[in-house]
Design an enzyme around this catalytic site. Structure first.
Site, PDB file in Angstrom:
ATOM      1  N   ARG A 281       0.812  -1.222   0.000  1.00 31.10           N
ATOM      2  CA  ARG A 281       0.000   0.000   0.000  1.00 31.10           C
ATOM      3  C   ARG A 281       0.842   1.268   0.000  1.00 31.10           C
ATOM      4  NH1 ARG A 281      -3.255  -3.308   3.559  1.00 31.10           N
ATOM      5  NH2 ARG A 281      -5.203  -3.875   2.496  1.00 31.10           N
TER       6      ARG A 281
ATOM      7  N   LYS B 182       3.081  11.375 -10.918  1.00 38.89           N
ATOM      8  CA  LYS B 182       2.300  10.489 -11.787  1.00 38.89           C
ATOM      9  C   LYS B 182       3.125   9.239 -12.093  1.00 38.89           C
ATOM     10  CE  LYS B 182      -0.888  13.369 -14.487  1.00 38.89           C
ATOM     11  NZ  LYS B 182      -1.227  13.772 -15.866  1.00 38.89           N
TER      12      LYS B 182
ATOM     13  N   GLU C 187       9.208  17.817 -24.620  1.00 41.89           N
ATOM     14  CA  GLU C 187       8.517  18.190 -23.388  1.00 41.89           C
ATOM     15  C   GLU C 187       8.896  19.599 -22.945  1.00 41.89           C
ATOM     16  OE1 GLU C 187       6.137  16.787 -21.904  1.00 41.89           O
ATOM     17  OE2 GLU C 187       6.125  14.694 -22.524  1.00 41.89           O
TER      18      GLU C 187
ATOM     19  N   LYS D  95       6.674  22.941 -14.499  1.00 46.92           N
ATOM     20  CA  LYS D  95       5.874  21.824 -14.012  1.00 46.92           C
ATOM     21  C   LYS D  95       5.736  21.872 -12.496  1.00 46.92           C
ATOM     22  CE  LYS D  95       5.074  16.894 -14.324  1.00 46.92           C
ATOM     23  NZ  LYS D  95       5.407  15.625 -15.006  1.00 46.92           N
TER      24      LYS D  95
ATOM     25  N   GLU E 131      -4.620  16.975 -10.851  1.00 45.94           N
ATOM     26  CA  GLU E 131      -5.047  17.317 -12.206  1.00 45.94           C
ATOM     27  C   GLU E 131      -6.540  17.645 -12.295  1.00 45.94           C
ATOM     28  OE1 GLU E 131      -4.811  15.124 -16.438  1.00 45.94           O
ATOM     29  OE2 GLU E 131      -2.909  15.131 -15.363  1.00 45.94           O
TER      30      GLU E 131
ATOM     31  N   ARG F  19      -3.076  21.698 -13.889  1.00 45.20           N
ATOM     32  CA  ARG F  19      -2.165  20.610 -14.258  1.00 45.20           C
ATOM     33  C   ARG F  19      -2.550  19.986 -15.598  1.00 45.20           C
ATOM     34  NH1 ARG F  19       0.627  15.816 -10.577  1.00 45.20           N
ATOM     35  NH2 ARG F  19       1.896  15.022 -12.287  1.00 45.20           N
TER      36      ARG F  19
ATOM     37  N   ASN G 273      -0.771  18.426 -20.416  1.00 49.68           N
ATOM     38  CA  ASN G 273      -1.147  17.428 -21.418  1.00 49.68           C
ATOM     39  C   ASN G 273      -1.161  17.985 -22.838  1.00 49.68           C
ATOM     40  OD1 ASN G 273      -1.652  15.194 -19.620  1.00 49.68           O
ATOM     41  ND2 ASN G 273      -3.489  16.281 -18.935  1.00 49.68           N
TER      42      ASN G 273
ATOM     43  N   HIS H 139      -0.546  15.789 -25.868  1.00 48.46           N
ATOM     44  CA  HIS H 139      -0.482  14.401 -25.432  1.00 48.46           C
ATOM     45  C   HIS H 139      -1.691  13.563 -25.839  1.00 48.46           C
ATOM     46  CE1 HIS H 139       2.959  15.806 -23.244  1.00 48.46           C
ATOM     47  NE2 HIS H 139       3.146  14.655 -22.647  1.00 48.46           N
TER      48      HIS H 139
ATOM     49  N   HIS I 205      -0.310  10.569 -27.594  1.00 49.16           N
ATOM     50  CA  HIS I 205      -0.447   9.241 -26.994  1.00 49.16           C
ATOM     51  C   HIS I 205      -1.197   8.297 -27.933  1.00 49.16           C
ATOM     52  CE1 HIS I 205       0.146  10.336 -22.450  1.00 49.16           C
ATOM     53  NE2 HIS I 205       1.272  10.322 -23.134  1.00 49.16           N
TER      54      HIS I 205
ATOM     55  N   HIS J   6       8.087   8.698 -27.363  1.00 50.25           N
ATOM     56  CA  HIS J   6       7.112   9.571 -26.714  1.00 50.25           C
ATOM     57  C   HIS J   6       7.254  11.008 -27.207  1.00 50.25           C
ATOM     58  CE1 HIS J   6       4.459  11.245 -23.712  1.00 50.25           C
ATOM     59  NE2 HIS J   6       5.404  12.071 -23.310  1.00 50.25           N
TER      60      HIS J   6
END
Length: 451
Positions: free
Chosen positions: A191, A213, A255, A316, A326, A330, A334, A337, A341, A354
């Site tokens: 956990r 993330k 990025e 960031k 997010e 935030r 993206n 993306h 993606h 990427h």
């Protein structure tokens, strides 16, 4: 300042004198939380491991390429017992293996065939409390293809075998794939256990290593299984960039361009000044992991590399501090993306890196937004000119039907529709909601050539 003027600006005057020999520090403080963590940038960053460990045991997760190049550097920074150094050296050049160390005594353990999913070597180490204790080294195959359930399950098995407890620490030592995979393993093991990010790629240094993330991919889409799990620290050692192939270096550059477009117009000429002279990529027909062309000079020797890393990271950092989960700003991170993606997923995570996907996605969405009057005139040409100078290909016409299935499974989909990130003008990104019934119409273009 006009767009053409910005692209032609010599950014040397915009930054301070070179301070590569020093370490820079950023302090990440998440809104509404007591915890915070430090981001160290510079040649002395790895020295922070001693403070972070404080007698805690650790498990390393890396990939075969990074470990072969930089494993010795990390082991030296960990200050292990001399016997451990010797036995790790004897372990030699490994591919996709796990090295387990005895956590309690000098007696070596003997694995059974069912105790690990991967080939396992067992290493004994001294119980001397003056040295840090390393429980295991998990070396995974390099590349996006490792960010999956199979390799995640393997890490769980490695942690069982090594005896990793909640008090121990996972070290994610690699690029964005390793950071995501090891981070998610740490988030879900018992956990949640602490982990440290030591990024070795430019993409990981300026983007994926901070913000918490962590995720793995599924065949149905990228990063569909994941969590928010903040690292205990991020240690950025720019010399790791000196062995990075040009194609992977451009992943991080993409990025950085994204960050400039959404929040910091003046960052882009700095990026151009440092990186516009990189050699061109090899043929796109070559798999990304085999494209090993190198920059013509050491990246860590670039005059303003530390300052550039810090400035890109700060964008960031500031966004995540105010919006960890997010729900607001935030989402700006993206930009490019959603379509990027989708293009990566369509190619099976091997046709495009990427950064190449993000570069395509930024161009496609900005063309669309400018056509619809949602971006200032000239924004698309500005972005495409900058990307071309940095060695990226000009995006072909968007074929949305080919990408639609992946777009509709994107994390930015809500019950009411899709949220995309647009650029009002360079340095000013914003969230634009598209109702479900309007998605096809929004992405409709006049020339549906295949990508």
């Amino acid at each position: 300042m006009k767009l053409d003027d910005i692209l032609n600006t010599d950014s040397k005057a915009a930054v301070s004198p070179s301070i590569n020999a020093q370490s820079m520090l950023l302090d990440m403080r998440i809104k509404g939380q007591d915890q915070h963590y430090e981001i160290h940038i510079g040649d002395n960053a790895l020295g922070q491991l001693q403070t972070l460990l404080k007698g805690r045991r650790c498990a390393i997760v890396s990939d075969d390429t990074v470990w072969a190049l930089h494993g010795k550097t990390l082991c030296q920074a960990l200050q292990l017992h001399p016997e451990a150094y010797e036995q790790i050296e004897n372990w030699g050049q490994v591919h996709n293996e796990t090295l387990c160390l005895s956590p309690t005594s000098n007696e070596c353990l003997t694995p059974t065939s069912t105790e690990c999913l991967s080939p396992t070597s067992i290493l004994c180490q001294s119980s001397d409390t003056n040295f840090n204790k390393l429980l295991s080294i998990s070396v995974l195959p390099n590349g996006e293809g490792s960010k999956n359930l199979e390799q995640l399950t393997r890490l769980y098995s490695d942690f069982v075998r090594a005896g990793l407890t909640r008090r121990d620490l996972v070290i994610a030592f690699g690029g964005g794939v390793i950071g995501d995979l090891a981070g998610y393993a740490a988030a879900s093991w018992l956990r949640g256990v602490s982990f440290v990010q030591i990024p070795t790629s430019l993409l990981a240094m300026v983007d994926s290593s901070i913000g918490g993330k962590v995720a793995i991919d599924l065949p149905e889409g990228k990063n569909l299984v994941g969590a928010f799990h903040q690292p205990k620290a991020v240690l950025i050692h720019p010399q790791f960039l000196d062995t990075l192939p040009v194609r992977q270096l451009r992943d991080g550059i993409a990025e950085m361009v994204k960050a400039a477009m959404i929040r910091d117009e003046e960052l882009l000429p700095m990026i151009l000044n440092q990186f516009r002279d990189l050699p061109q990529n090899q043929s796109k027909d070559s798999p990304a992991k085999h494209n090993r062309s190198q920059p013509t000079q050491q990246i860590s020797a670039l005059p303003e590399i530390n300052a550039l890393l810090k400035r890109a990271l700060s964008i960031k950092k500031n966004v995540v501090e105010a919006d960890e989960k997010e729900t607001g700003d935030r989402k700006l991170l993206n930009f490019g993306h959603t379509l990027g993606h989708a293009a990566e997923s369509r190619g099976g995570y091997s046709a495009l890196t990427h950064g190449e996907g993000v570069a395509l996605g930024m161009q496609w969405i900005t063309r669309l937004s400018e056509q619809k009057g949602l971006s200032e005139p000239g924004t698309s040409a500005y972005l495409e000119s900058a990307l071309a100078q940095l060695g990226f290909e000009t995006a072909p016409p968007l074929d949305f039907p080919a990408l639609k299935d992946w777009v509709l499974r994107d994390k930015k989909m809500t019950e009411s529709g899709l949220e995309v990130i647009l650029i009002r003008k360079p340095g000013e990104g914003y969230v634009y909601p598209i109702a479900s019934k309007d998605v096809d119409a929004f992405f409709k273009v006049n020339t549906p050539d295949l990508i």
